[in-house]
Design an enzyme around this catalytic site. Structure first.
Site, mmCIF file in Angstrom:
data_model
loop_
_atom_site.group_PDB
_atom_site.id
_atom_site.type_symbol
_atom_site.label_atom_id
_atom_site.label_comp_id
_atom_site.label_asym_id
_atom_site.label_seq_id
_atom_site.Cartn_x
_atom_site.Cartn_y
_atom_site.Cartn_z
ATOM 1 N NE ARG B 231 -4.293 -1.299 0.090
ATOM 2 C CZ ARG B 231 -4.417 -2.293 -0.784
ATOM 3 N NH1 ARG B 231 -3.433 -2.581 -1.619
ATOM 4 N NH2 ARG B 231 -5.525 -3.013 -0.839
ATOM 5 C CD GLU B 260 -3.188 3.706 -5.021
ATOM 6 O OE1 GLU B 260 -4.295 3.193 -5.283
ATOM 7 O OE2 GLU B 260 -2.231 3.081 -4.528
ATOM 8 C CG HIS B 278 -3.800 -0.131 -6.598
ATOM 9 N ND1 HIS B 278 -4.095 0.426 -5.376
ATOM 10 C CD2 HIS B 278 -3.809 -1.468 -6.378
ATOM 11 C CE1 HIS B 278 -4.255 -0.531 -4.467
ATOM 12 N NE2 HIS B 278 -4.096 -1.683 -5.055
#
Lengths: 334, 312
Positions: B231, B260, B278
């Protein structure tokens, strides 16, 4: 009057270079020098090659070439004293092997030093194509993730993919090991001869087209010979199919490039990772526009580690030759 | 139920629409509309489908008095207030295992792409600069790979790297029997100092936030490579960016970021950095399996059957 140092250098045996090797540019010529020989650089002369050789190379006994240096009967006729060719490449398709054999010229190749790096490049290109790594990197670096949203889904899983390896030599075996043991792919292969199943556990296909029909991805790792030229042709590409991927770390001419480009443009195959091309450094411009293609400039061997190994091997082979000792990596025709 | 937006796969949306009354809520780009919607529908919402980007924080949970279950379309549940869910008896499910291989594959893909400079050389060829190529890349085979968090994903990465002859080192709070052939490092700095490529593969918890900090980056060094498929908050992003700009870190392959989809733009020009949006679990196959789990868990809940993959 020449100084003693210059005279000493001038007494050193010569190693002929027809073209400037890429390895010299990229890694540095200083790694390839030795107190036991000196280079005679044909490419530094303004004379046409045949004139230069006639004037300067009649007593040359050693030649250092790269993958791009084509050596046939014409050149060999101008080098009557040539006894050894050392190449920086693993492949030998640029040499007229029959002529060399006929004239008793020995050959030292890059042997096994590149196998891990080429295998790594093949696997890297495959993952890049399937998971769209280069394309996504471009997407993010163009600022599109923030402005256009998530990258469109289309990536494919590697697990369980059927991998067809064309040419299960040193490089092919390393590709097979990485993909089957590491990633859970299922490997099959085509090769000149079937390997001993006790040593090589992968299913063998006599026919490249049949291998393609049973594969999700074809990885080309073979040498270029008359048998393998355009081995991946229209029929093989059709058998590979719309979801199929090609990775080529062998030689451009193993594939019918024009047909492959057409298939990629028209969606007849899903993607390609290419380190080699039929007419390097020319790359078909249609490929430059495609996001499902990853391109590499015949650089699968250009790692710092391989270059260091290469320098050691080239110098070692040449010094051995001039000392009448066995070559470190002599090519044996089998 | 609500479903956070950000391009959820059509397959999942269709399945949800077929079986439930689906409300799609965009809390990020249309917060006012979302707030109005929640006020109107608050009582009727019994389930939330979260993603890796937007889950169910305390604020959302408080606004939904009849919330029974949060089914996350992700492995990570860091965007869900688990303590609050537990307190209120709200069930939580996620999608473990179905994307383990894909995340591990991407980690290896990033290691290869960074080491072998696949992205810049592809750009060179596309720009017609083949003959100008004057750099070499780094060998990947045989390099030491350091893994933070030898869980399912960490072990899958180790298995792949081993096929390249890479020695494996790892950090975990305690030594793992399954890692008997790997080199245990008692601290992350120790691990960074003793590997060539460092991979973050652990879950995000308060303990692992900024587990990659300045000291770790310094230990990894100008020849070292960082790969983050965990993460964004695992990494002190500001420190990472300055280390890369100043050449104190050799390279990075990043699939996740602090905020993000905003990625520090200073990284855009760096050829030794590969940036992914991602996509660790973003394969067609994994996303379908994840969608099936989300729907399966919800169905099980509403039919009073055991949940398939409960977290809480």
């Amino acid at each position: 009057m020449a100084s003693p140092a210059t005279a000493a250098v001038e007494n050193l045996p010569q190693v002929l270079l027809l073209l400037h090797p890429a390895a010299f540019t990229i890694f540095g010529e200083e790694h390839f020098t030795s107190p036991k020989f000196r280079f005679l650089k044909a490419y530094e002369s303004s004379l046409p090659l045949d004139e230069f050789l006639a004037a300067n190379a009649r007593s040359v006994r050693a030649l250092l070439v790269s993958a791009a240096t084509v050596v046939g009967a014409g050149i060999l006729d101008l080098l009557p004293e040539l006894r050894v060719i050392v190449t920086t490449s693993a492949g030998l398709d640029q040499l007229d092997l029959a002529e060399c054999r006929r004239r008793g010229i020995r050959i030292a190749s890059a042997g096994d030093i590149y196998s891990a790096d080429v295998a790594d490049c093949a696997v890297g290109l495959l993952i890049d194509v399937l998971r769209k790594i280069s394309a996504s990197n471009r997407y993010v670096k163009n600022g599109f993730w923030a402005t256009k949203g998530d990258y469109p889904l289309g990536s494919k899983q590697l697990r369980g993919k059927r991998i067809g390896i064309v040419g299960l030599g040193r490089i092919g075996l390393q590709v097979a090991k990485r993909l089957q043991q590491g990633f859970g792919c299922t490997v099959s292969y085509n090769s000149r001869k079937k390997k001993n199943p006790d040593q090589v556990p992968y299913p063998f296909y006599q026919d490249v087209r049949e291998l393609a029909a049973n594969s999700d991805a074809l990885i080309l790792c073979c040498g270029l010979t008359e048998q393998t030229r355009h081995a991946v042709d229209k029929e093989v590409l059709a058998a590979l199919g719309k979801a199929g991927v090609i990775v080529n770390v062998a030689r451009g001419a193993v594939v019918d490039e024009k047909e492959m480009v057409r298939c990629l443009v028209e969606g007849e195959i899903a993607g390609a990772g290419l380190d080699v091309f039929e007419d390097e450094p020319v790359v078909p411009k249609e490929l430059m526009e495609l996001d499902n293609v990853v391109l590499s400039p015949h650089s699968a061997v250009l790692t710092r580690e391989s270059m260091m190994e290469l320098a050691r091997l080239v110098v070692g082979n040449l010094e051995a030759f001039f000392s009448n000792e066995p070559l470190l990596s002599e090519y044996e025709d089998d | 139920m609500t479903c956070s937006s950000v391009q959820v796969q059509p397959y999942l949306l269709e399945a949800l629409e077929e079986k439930f009354t689906l409300h799609k809520l965009d809390t990020t780009t249309e917060p006012d509309k979302a707030a109005r919607f929640l006020r109107t529908h608050r009582d009727s919402i019994r389930a939330v489908v979260g993603t890796a980007f937007v889950g169910a924080d305390a604020e959302l949970i408080d606004q939904l008095p009849n919330l029974e279950i949060v089914s996350s379309y992700s492995v990570g549940v860091d965007k869900i207030d688990l303590a609050k869910c537990k307190e209120k008896g709200i069930r939580v499910t996620n999608c473990p295992d179905v994307s383990t291989d894909d995340v591990a594959d991407l980690a290896l893909g990033l290691m290869l792409a960074v080491s072998r400079r696949l992205c810049p050389i592809d750009r060179y060829v596309r720009s017609g600069l083949w003959s100008k190529l004057d750099f070499f890349s780094k060998q990947f085979s045989g390099k030491t790979v350091g893994i933070i968090g030898p869980g399912n994903i960490g072990m899958a990465i180790a298995k792949r790297a081993e096929a390249f002859g890479c020695p494996i080192s790892y950090f975990s709070r305690s030594q793992k029997p399954a890692c008997i052939n790997y080199n245990y490092c008692p601290t992350v700095v120790d691990l960074a100092a003793n590997c060539d490529i460092l991979v973050v593969a652990c879950a995000l918890t308060p303990d692992t936030r900024h587990i990659i900090n300045r000291d770790v980056i310094d230990a990894l060094g100008p020849e070292g490579v960082l790969v983050n498929i965990g993460r964004g908050p695992h990494v002190d992003e500001a420190e990472l960016v300055s280390a890369l700009l100043e050449g104190r870190l050799g390279g990075a392959g990043l699939d996740v970021f602090q905020d993000e989809p905003n990625v520090p733009e200073e990284l855009f020009k760096l050829d030794n950095v590969v940036l992914m949006p991602h996509v660790g679990s973003a394969t067609v196959e994994a996303r379908k399996a994840m969608a099936d789990l989300v729907v399966g868990n919800l169905e099980a809940h509403f039919l009073n059957k055991p949940l398939l993959t409960p977290v809480v």
